[in-house]
Design a protein around this motif. Sequence first.
Motif, PDB file in Angstrom:
ATOM      1  N   GLU A  18       0.842  -1.185   0.000  1.00 56.55           N
ATOM      2  CA  GLU A  18       0.000   0.000   0.000  1.00 56.55           C
ATOM      3  C   GLU A  18       0.884   1.244   0.000  1.00 56.55           C
ATOM      4  N   ILE A  19       0.560   2.177  -0.884  1.00 57.98           N
ATOM      5  CA  ILE A  19       1.326   3.414  -0.964  1.00 57.98           C
ATOM      6  C   ILE A  19       0.679   4.439  -0.041  1.00 57.98           C
ATOM      7  N   ILE A  20       1.448   4.908   0.917  1.00 59.86           N
ATOM      8  CA  ILE A  20       0.988   5.947   1.826  1.00 59.86           C
ATOM      9  C   ILE A  20       1.697   7.225   1.414  1.00 59.86           C
ATOM     10  N   MET A  21       0.922   8.187   0.990  1.00 60.25           N
ATOM     11  CA  MET A  21       1.502   9.436   0.511  1.00 60.25           C
ATOM     12  C   MET A  21       1.978  10.290   1.685  1.00 60.25           C
ATOM     13  N   HIS A  22       3.031  11.020   1.439  1.00 59.80           N
ATOM     14  CA  HIS A  22       3.560  11.981   2.401  1.00 59.80           C
ATOM     15  C   HIS A  22       3.511  13.345   1.729  1.00 59.80           C
ATOM     16  N   TYR A  23       3.239  14.347   2.511  1.00 60.24           N
ATOM     17  CA  TYR A  23       3.055  15.673   1.958  1.00 60.24           C
ATOM     18  C   TYR A  23       3.986  16.686   2.614  1.00 60.24           C
ATOM     19  N   ARG A  24       4.547  17.534   1.807  1.00 61.64           N
ATOM     20  CA  ARG A  24       5.320  18.683   2.252  1.00 61.64           C
ATOM     21  C   ARG A  24       4.342  19.845   2.158  1.00 61.64           C
ATOM     22  N   ASN A  42      -1.238  13.739   6.710  1.00 61.99           N
ATOM     23  CA  ASN A  42      -2.582  14.307   6.671  1.00 61.99           C
ATOM     24  C   ASN A  42      -2.486  15.833   6.830  1.00 61.99           C
ATOM     25  N   VAL A  43      -2.520  16.530   5.723  1.00 58.27           N
ATOM     26  CA  VAL A  43      -2.294  17.976   5.719  1.00 58.27           C
ATOM     27  C   VAL A  43      -3.370  18.723   6.503  1.00 58.27           C
ATOM     28  N   ASP A  44      -4.642  18.407   6.256  1.00 58.62           N
ATOM     29  CA  ASP A  44      -5.725  19.133   6.936  1.00 58.62           C
ATOM     30  C   ASP A  44      -5.618  19.016   8.455  1.00 58.62           C
ATOM     31  N   ASN A  45      -5.352  17.806   8.927  1.00 58.66           N
ATOM     32  CA  ASN A  45      -5.213  17.572  10.360  1.00 58.66           C
ATOM     33  C   ASN A  45      -4.020  18.344  10.926  1.00 58.66           C
ATOM     34  N   ARG A  46      -2.921  18.352  10.193  1.00 53.00           N
ATOM     35  CA  ARG A  46      -1.705  19.019  10.679  1.00 53.00           C
ATOM     36  C   ARG A  46      -1.883  20.543  10.747  1.00 53.00           C
ATOM     37  N   VAL A  47      -2.498  21.121   9.718  1.00 53.70           N
ATOM     38  CA  VAL A  47      -2.730  22.569   9.728  1.00 53.70           C
ATOM     39  C   VAL A  47      -3.685  22.930  10.867  1.00 53.70           C
ATOM     40  N   ASP A  48      -4.687  22.082  11.092  1.00 58.46           N
ATOM     41  CA  ASP A  48      -5.612  22.292  12.207  1.00 58.46           C
ATOM     42  C   ASP A  48      -4.855  22.308  13.541  1.00 58.46           C
ATOM     43  N   LYS A  49      -3.889  21.401  13.700  1.00 60.18           N
ATOM     44  CA  LYS A  49      -3.092  21.371  14.935  1.00 60.18           C
ATOM     45  C   LYS A  49      -2.249  22.636  15.084  1.00 60.18           C
TER      46      LYS A  49
END
Length: 91
Positions: A18-24, A42-49
């Motif tokens: 399974e490919i798990i994407m990572h985001y910068r 998870n960009v949305d979760n990280r920005v929320d934090k």
Amino acid sequence: MLIMCSLFYYLGVSTQREIIMHYRYIIYSEKRDNYYSGQTKNVDNRVDKHNKGHSLATRGGEPWKLKKVIEFEIKSEAIKAENWIKRMKSH
């Protein structure tokens, strides 16, 4: 091999990795007039934090606005990109 694949299929186990994407991501704070770069799955979760003050590095700069997202299939590539961005920021 056929027996093993059949067993995996029977057990419901994927034989494909399974490919798990990572985001910068790059966020910006008008309050600080400052950009911050990080990496996450998870960009949305990280920005929320960031906006809830969970990160010492960005606390006090709320609200942070998402400016850029770059997708990577390999986490190490996302980390290399982060290091490059941070080096360019300091020049």
